[in-house]
Design a protein around this motif. Structure first.
Motif, short mmCIF file in Angstrom:
data_model
loop_
_atom_site.label_atom_id
_atom_site.label_comp_id
_atom_site.label_asym_id
_atom_site.label_seq_id
_atom_site.Cartn_x
_atom_site.Cartn_y
_atom_site.Cartn_z
N HIS A 11 -4.13 5.63 6.56
CA HIS A 11 -3.67 5.15 5.26
C HIS A 11 -2.45 5.91 4.75
O HIS A 11 -1.82 5.50 3.81
N HIS B 251 -1.07 -3.17 11.78
CA HIS B 251 -2.33 -3.89 11.86
C HIS B 251 -2.64 -4.11 13.33
O HIS B 251 -1.85 -3.73 14.20
N THR C 21 -6.75 -1.91 7.78
CA THR C 21 -7.05 -0.61 7.16
C THR C 21 -8.14 0.13 7.93
O THR C 21 -8.23 1.35 7.83
N VAL D 51 -0.55 2.50 7.55
CA VAL D 51 -0.81 1.35 6.67
C VAL D 51 0.41 0.99 5.81
O VAL D 51 0.76 -0.18 5.67
N PRO E 42 -0.72 -8.33 7.43
CA PRO E 42 -1.57 -8.03 6.28
C PRO E 42 -0.96 -8.64 5.01
O PRO E 42 0.26 -8.79 4.92
N ASP F 39 -6.76 -8.30 6.90
CA ASP F 39 -6.64 -7.22 5.92
C ASP F 39 -7.68 -6.12 6.14
O ASP F 39 -7.38 -4.93 6.02
N PRO G 44 0.84 -1.21 0.00
CA PRO G 44 0.00 0.00 0.00
C PRO G 44 0.88 1.26 0.00
O PRO G 44 1.87 1.31 0.73
#
Lengths: 139, 394
Positions: free
Chosen positions: B140, B149, B135, B144, A76, B131, A7
């Motif tokens: 973000h 997490h 987020t 992220v 993730p 996942d 990301p």
């Protein structure tokens, strides 16, 4: 499992100078021209006095590990191939700001709280370079 | 002071067991929980004039239906004036009761139905869940991209807390053992088999020092409760549960920007809530603490004033928080053992608070429980919310 792309930061208009800085090997933060507060993460206006008189200043790039963790499982998707890797909160002692980052260029299990670290830059895409930290060279 | 002390009371609770129910929809959990709450209160359903559905983290179409009146229609409620979603993640419990109480106290509502349901257990697989939560509520731009997490968020708090206080892996595992002792007595809990510190510490590491068995599990579930004025409550039930005090402080959005990830805002929130109630931690018969990870239960427990900072682990280890202990804590087993159903994981803890004070907790009933404190915290522990309840108004 297919490797998912990493990301990239979802940036905003007022944070672009920060990302331009990291592209050029500089770690920037904001300083309020009115009340003198060091501001990080970048804001539209000073989060203490609301002044928009913010200037970009280059950080020393030196900090200490406030806290850390070695991610070994259940990361993730985009980070599964990186395990084990270190996520840390680094305090920039001179600037009085802190940030989330990764500790790199060392054995993940050698990282400790309050360990001195220094910034390095890792290119993620043409647009984004992430500030990461490695154990500080002895000075 | 919000001036809500003793003004409103909870008169009914409903809950469905937590687990994996692929055949059941989220609306089933919501309706069944609400129906049980209305029956428990013993009121005519048409007395409910305000519905506050809790937002669902996962179940997007259901979310839309919640907002647009599905609960009202399914239950056949004829006199509902407003239907309005409430959501602040894991602090939806404390924020929800505060909003319901304010509506009643201002006479905007007379009887409020609060209902939560979600399908985190069967609506999404494990990696999908990781996942999704990698987020949800995480910046973000600033976190992220570094792989942040929820396991790493808990681990960051654990590392620093252990470094500063000398708390050990055994102490943090003891929080899970304590919660499980309660879950063994809870028919709605998913994990009901006894667990030992050794089993917890031999489970796989997720993010050092956090292990798999120190992590909440995502499940399906639902919970509901009914609130009305204290005056009306006394005509309806012999044992209303009064809201006595509320306190909260929102500290951050970007986790790494919170200057104290080993304390958060608990002390300030607790000071306000206990102050409003005119009580202290020492007056509490039960502590119902939000526990998505043991570190957060331990930190809140200490900051609420049940012991000095750094001494909580020893209390969980020696049984002070267990059934029969001097301060029964998280008596439904919490999210670590009953299971985490999204924003409603906290609602389940709130409903357990009411259940204990109503004397309806069955095998795990804390004898003569008069006062209880409940906590909630949303997102990446963005806020510290504390509520104090009692069966009498001190």
């Amino acid at each position: 499992m297919p490797v998912k792309p990493k990301p990239v930061p979802v940036a905003t208009a007022w944070t672009m100078p920060f990302w331009e800085g990291t592209r050029n090997g500089k770690l920037l933060y904001q300083k309020c021209g009115d009340c003198g507060t060091n501001v990080f993460i970048p804001r539209i206006a000073c989060s203490r006095c609301f002044s928009e008189n913010l200037e970009w200043v280059e950080s020393s790039g030196r900090g200490t590990v406030f806290s850390f963790t070695v991610v070994e499982n259940n990361a993730p998707s985009a980070f599964i191939a990186d395990m084990p890797f270190v996520i840390a909160i680094v305090k920039m002692e001179e600037e009085g700001v802190q940030m989330l980052t990764n500790i790199v260029e060392c054995d993940p299990y050698e990282v400790r709280c309050d360990m001195p670290v220094e910034v390095v830059f890792e290119k993620l895409s043409d647009e984004f370079t992430l500030p990461k930290f490695r154990p500080a060279a002895s000075r | 002071m919000s001036d809500l002390k003793g003004k409103v009371a909870i008169i009914g609770i409903g809950e469905v067991p937590t687990g994996r129910f692929p055949e059941a929809s989220a609306i089933y959990h919501a309706i069944e929980s609400a129906r049980r709450a209305i029956r428990d209160a013993g009121i005519n359903k048409d007395n409910i004039d305000y519905v506050l559905p809790c937002g669902a983290v996962y179940s997007p179409p259901f979310n839309t239906e919640l907002i647009t009146g599905r609960v009202v229609e399914e239950l056949g409620l004829k006199n509902v004036s407003k239907n309005c979603q409430v959501f602040s993640g894991g602090s939806t419990s404390s924020c929800g009761i505060d909003i319901a109480a304010s509506l009643i106290n201002s006479k905007a509502a007379s009887t409020v139905l609060f209902v939560h349901a979600d399908r985190l257990g069967t609506g999404v697989d494990l990696q999908g869940g990781i996942d999704l939560f990698a987020t949800a509520g995480i910046s973000h731009e600033w976190e992220v991209p570094f792989g942040q997490h929820y396991s790493s968020i808990a681990a960051l708090a654990m590392t620093r807390y252990m470094y500063e206080t000398g708390c050990t892996d055994e102490h943090l595992a003891a929080v899970c053992v304590s919660n499980r002792k309660w879950a063994e007595l809870n028919p709605h809990a998913f994990f009901r088999k006894p667990v030992t510190i050794e089993e917890i510490l031999s489970s796989k590491v997720l993010s050092t020092p956090l292990r798999a068995k120190q992590s909440n599990m995502l499940f399906d579930g639902g919970a509901a409760f009914i609130v009305t004025s204290a005056e009306r409550a006394r005509d309806i039930t012999e044992r209303p549960v009064y809201l006595l005090g509320e306190g909260g402080i929102v500290t951050h959005f970007v986790y790494s920007q919170e200057p104290d990830i080993t304390r958060f805002g608990w002390a300030r929130a607790a000071e306000k809530a206990f102050g409003e109630a005119g009580l202290t931690a020492a007056d509490m018969d039960i502590a119902e603490i939000y526990d998505s990870y043991p570190i957060y239960e331990l930190i809140a427990f200490e900051e609420l004033g049940f012991c000095k900072r750094g001494d909580g682990g020893e209390m969980f280890l020696r049984g002070d928080t267990w059934p029969g202990g001097k301060i029964p804590t998280t008596t439904n087993g919490g999210m670590l053992s009953q299971g985490h159903t999204g924003g409603g994981g906290g609602v389940a803890i709130l409903v357990e608070t009411f259940r204990q004070l109503m004397g309806k907790a069955g095998e795990r009933q804390v004898p003569n429980a008069r006062f209880a404190v409940e906590t909630g915290t949303g997102g990446t522990y963005m806020d510290s919310q504390v509520s104090v309840f009692g069966t009498e108004i001190p």
